[in-house]
Motif scaffolding. Structure first.
Motif, mmCIF file in Angstrom:
data_model
loop_
_atom_site.group_PDB
_atom_site.id
_atom_site.type_symbol
_atom_site.label_atom_id
_atom_site.label_comp_id
_atom_site.label_asym_id
_atom_site.label_seq_id
_atom_site.Cartn_x
_atom_site.Cartn_y
_atom_site.Cartn_z
ATOM 1 N N CYS A 25 0.701 -1.312 -0.065
ATOM 2 C CA CYS A 25 -0.170 0.162 0.529
ATOM 3 C C CYS A 25 0.965 1.286 -0.420
ATOM 4 C CB CYS A 25 -0.733 -0.196 0.981
ATOM 5 S SG CYS A 25 -2.602 1.355 1.110
ATOM 6 N N VAL A 26 0.810 1.816 -0.690
ATOM 7 C CA VAL A 26 1.735 2.396 -1.204
ATOM 8 C C VAL A 26 1.408 4.463 -1.672
ATOM 9 C CG1 VAL A 26 3.525 1.367 -3.112
ATOM 10 C CG2 VAL A 26 1.829 3.313 -3.888
ATOM 11 N N THR A 27 2.223 5.127 -0.880
ATOM 12 C CA THR A 27 1.530 6.346 -1.078
ATOM 13 C C THR A 27 3.113 7.521 -0.493
ATOM 14 O OG1 THR A 27 2.394 7.281 1.411
ATOM 15 C CG2 THR A 27 -0.311 6.671 1.176
ATOM 16 N N LYS A 28 2.382 8.658 -1.850
ATOM 17 C CA LYS A 28 3.648 9.564 -2.232
ATOM 18 C C LYS A 28 4.180 10.473 -0.811
ATOM 19 C CE LYS A 28 6.217 11.901 -5.728
ATOM 20 N NZ LYS A 28 5.837 12.655 -6.738
ATOM 21 N N GLY A 29 5.652 10.087 -0.414
ATOM 22 C CA GLY A 29 5.707 10.775 0.318
ATOM 23 C C GLY A 29 7.187 10.981 1.012
ATOM 24 N N ASN A 30 7.906 11.528 2.112
ATOM 25 C CA ASN A 30 9.214 11.864 1.693
ATOM 26 C C ASN A 30 9.870 11.034 2.620
ATOM 27 O OD1 ASN A 30 12.534 13.554 2.206
ATOM 28 N ND2 ASN A 30 10.951 14.826 3.028
ATOM 29 N N LEU A 31 10.217 10.341 1.693
ATOM 30 C CA LEU A 31 11.677 8.897 2.515
ATOM 31 C C LEU A 31 12.138 8.935 3.696
ATOM 32 C CD1 LEU A 31 11.186 6.144 1.860
ATOM 33 C CD2 LEU A 31 13.815 5.644 0.480
ATOM 34 N N THR A 32 13.147 10.398 3.935
ATOM 35 C CA THR A 32 13.860 10.844 4.307
ATOM 36 C C THR A 32 13.080 10.919 5.975
ATOM 37 O OG1 THR A 32 13.734 13.336 3.943
ATOM 38 C CG2 THR A 32 15.514 11.858 3.210
ATOM 39 N N ASN A 33 11.778 11.523 5.996
ATOM 40 C CA ASN A 33 10.957 11.843 7.456
ATOM 41 C C ASN A 33 11.105 10.331 7.918
ATOM 42 O OD1 ASN A 33 10.428 15.015 6.958
ATOM 43 N ND2 ASN A 33 8.485 14.029 6.349
ATOM 44 N N VAL A 34 10.769 9.178 7.694
ATOM 45 C CA VAL A 34 10.649 7.593 7.945
ATOM 46 C C VAL A 34 12.170 7.415 8.234
ATOM 47 C CG1 VAL A 34 9.903 5.125 7.489
ATOM 48 C CG2 VAL A 34 8.798 7.050 5.980
ATOM 49 N N VAL A 35 13.211 8.010 7.519
ATOM 50 C CA VAL A 35 14.587 7.243 8.435
ATOM 51 C C VAL A 35 14.863 8.157 9.525
ATOM 52 C CG1 VAL A 35 17.046 7.442 7.430
ATOM 53 C CG2 VAL A 35 15.176 6.800 5.773
ATOM 54 N N PHE A 63 11.507 12.257 -2.622
ATOM 55 C CA PHE A 63 9.664 12.396 -2.507
ATOM 56 C C PHE A 63 9.663 10.746 -3.980
ATOM 57 C CE2 PHE A 63 9.509 16.508 -0.800
ATOM 58 C CZ PHE A 63 8.389 16.319 0.136
ATOM 59 N N LEU A 64 8.872 9.793 -3.174
ATOM 60 C CA LEU A 64 8.550 9.255 -4.218
ATOM 61 C C LEU A 64 7.502 7.998 -3.368
ATOM 62 C CD1 LEU A 64 11.330 5.843 -3.935
ATOM 63 C CD2 LEU A 64 11.685 8.275 -2.513
ATOM 64 N N PHE A 65 7.152 7.230 -4.645
ATOM 65 C CA PHE A 65 5.649 6.340 -3.685
ATOM 66 C C PHE A 65 6.423 5.312 -3.203
ATOM 67 C CE2 PHE A 65 3.567 8.318 -6.900
ATOM 68 C CZ PHE A 65 2.228 8.428 -6.726
ATOM 69 N N PHE A 66 6.044 5.783 -2.124
ATOM 70 C CA PHE A 66 6.702 3.650 -0.637
ATOM 71 C C PHE A 66 5.369 3.307 -0.132
ATOM 72 C CE2 PHE A 66 7.977 7.455 1.145
ATOM 73 C CZ PHE A 66 8.130 7.290 2.849
ATOM 74 N N ASP A 67 5.899 1.733 0.667
ATOM 75 C CA ASP A 67 5.012 1.871 1.628
ATOM 76 C C ASP A 67 5.521 1.708 2.659
ATOM 77 O OD1 ASP A 67 3.630 0.177 3.386
ATOM 78 O OD2 ASP A 67 2.737 -1.228 1.791
ATOM 79 N N LYS A 68 4.782 2.815 3.701
ATOM 80 C CA LYS A 68 6.393 3.065 5.138
ATOM 81 C C LYS A 68 6.000 1.611 6.509
ATOM 82 C CE LYS A 68 5.374 6.505 9.146
ATOM 83 N NZ LYS A 68 4.914 7.841 9.652
ATOM 84 N N GLU A 69 4.725 1.779 5.747
ATOM 85 C CA GLU A 69 4.785 -0.047 7.420
ATOM 86 C C GLU A 69 6.423 -1.194 6.080
ATOM 87 O OE1 GLU A 69 2.469 -3.937 9.085
ATOM 88 O OE2 GLU A 69 1.706 -2.762 6.964
ATOM 89 N N ILE A 70 6.250 -0.942 5.201
ATOM 90 C CA ILE A 70 7.147 -2.057 5.152
ATOM 91 C C ILE A 70 8.571 -1.518 4.803
ATOM 92 C CG2 ILE A 70 8.535 -2.795 2.650
ATOM 93 C CD1 ILE A 70 5.184 -3.838 2.108
ATOM 94 N N TYR A 165 22.624 -2.485 1.691
ATOM 95 C CA TYR A 165 22.007 -1.638 0.356
ATOM 96 C C TYR A 165 20.599 -1.710 0.100
ATOM 97 C CZ TYR A 165 26.669 -0.717 0.529
ATOM 98 O OH TYR A 165 27.642 -0.139 0.821
ATOM 99 N N LEU A 166 19.711 -0.943 0.027
ATOM 100 C CA LEU A 166 17.982 -1.135 -0.558
ATOM 101 C C LEU A 166 18.096 -0.584 -1.771
ATOM 102 C CD1 LEU A 166 15.170 -2.259 0.057
ATOM 103 C CD2 LEU A 166 14.829 -0.685 1.898
ATOM 104 N N ARG A 167 17.713 -0.461 -2.171
ATOM 105 C CA ARG A 167 17.109 0.450 -3.540
ATOM 106 C C ARG A 167 15.679 -0.116 -4.203
ATOM 107 N NH1 ARG A 167 22.712 0.481 -7.769
ATOM 108 N NH2 ARG A 167 23.755 1.582 -6.356
ATOM 109 N N LEU A 168 15.051 1.636 -3.674
ATOM 110 C CA LEU A 168 13.646 2.041 -4.841
ATOM 111 C C LEU A 168 14.037 2.570 -5.483
ATOM 112 C CD1 LEU A 168 11.861 1.842 -1.745
ATOM 113 C CD2 LEU A 168 12.323 0.253 -2.398
ATOM 114 N N LEU A 169 13.283 1.951 -6.952
ATOM 115 C CA LEU A 169 13.327 2.635 -8.538
ATOM 116 C C LEU A 169 12.458 4.324 -7.886
ATOM 117 C CD1 LEU A 169 12.508 0.023 -11.096
ATOM 118 C CD2 LEU A 169 13.938 1.647 -11.448
ATOM 119 N N HIS A 179 -3.196 1.849 -3.426
ATOM 120 C CA HIS A 179 -2.546 3.322 -3.126
ATOM 121 C C HIS A 179 -3.266 4.233 -1.856
ATOM 122 C CE1 HIS A 179 -0.199 4.244 -7.066
ATOM 123 N NE2 HIS A 179 -0.573 2.415 -6.651
ATOM 124 N N GLY A 180 -2.822 4.530 -1.112
ATOM 125 C CA GLY A 180 -3.678 5.229 0.286
ATOM 126 C C GLY A 180 -3.396 7.193 -0.181
#
Length: 192
Positions: A25-35, A63-70, A165-169, A179-180
């Motif tokens: 379940c992806v949403t577009k957000g700021n990945l750095t906030n989660v990190v 900013f990109l699409f990702f699943d915050k929980e995962i 190393y984890l990579r996301l397109l 999509h949330g």
């Protein structure tokens, strides 16, 4: 009791990924906030005085699409594993954009100065630095990364350390995923 509950939850999540019952379940957000959120939790709870937890952000807004929980589950597993196998030195959590063969990726890495590990399901190398564990955490990480259409690599040297190393397109919109609503996009104030 808490450890047992966490293990049961990991087994259930692992089973869901094995049977394809866990949905992205992806949403577009700021990945750095989660990190930052996950990294600061470990900085505050770190009970090993000889280990420094570092959070390195190349760019404040990723900013990109990702699943915050995962992504949180993956980071939790990798960081807690790094703490388990490291007695002194540091654990570095890093985010950056990388481009390879003209393709842009958001890359997360978790680096430690621990004993080194082997990335195989249910297997721990025996030796003087054997840590208690089931091996389910890393197998779960591998399944979660696959579910997230990402790629994970590991470099590990005995008595030097390990880096995942984890990579996301960067441009993946995940058309097959749920999509949330987009996450709050403003940068949070983080005080080190």
């Amino acid at each position: 009791a808490v450890r047992l509950l966490n293990l049961i939850n990991q087994i259930l999540d692992f089973r869901k990924t094995e049977t394809q019952n866990k949905r992205l379940c992806v949403t577009k957000g700021n990945l750095t906030n989660v990190v930052y959120e996950v990294g600061l939790k470990y900085k505050e709870l770190n009970s090993k005085p000889d280990i420094q937890i570092l959070i390195e952000i190349e760019e404040e807004n990723m900013f990109l699409f990702f699943d915050k929980e995962i992504i949180t589950m993956i980071l939790d597993n990798l960081i807690s594993n790094a703490l388990k196998y490291t007695d002194k030195g540091y654990i570095r959590i890093r985010t950056e954009w990388v481009t390879e063969n003209g393709i842009r990726y958001a890359q997360l890495s978790v680096e430690d100065t621990g004993y080194g590990i082997i990335f195989e399901r249910y297997y721990q190398e025996s030796g003087e630095h054997q840590a208690s564990g089931t091996g389910i955490g890393l197998a779960l990480v591998k399944n979660l990364v696959k579910l997230h259409e990402g790629d994970i690599q590991v470099k590990s040297l005995p008595d030097v350390g390990t880096t995942f190393y984890l990579r996301l397109l960067a441009d993946n919109t995940y058309p097959q995923a749920l999509h949330g609503e987009d996450m709050h996009t403003e940068k949070q104030d983080i005080k080190e």
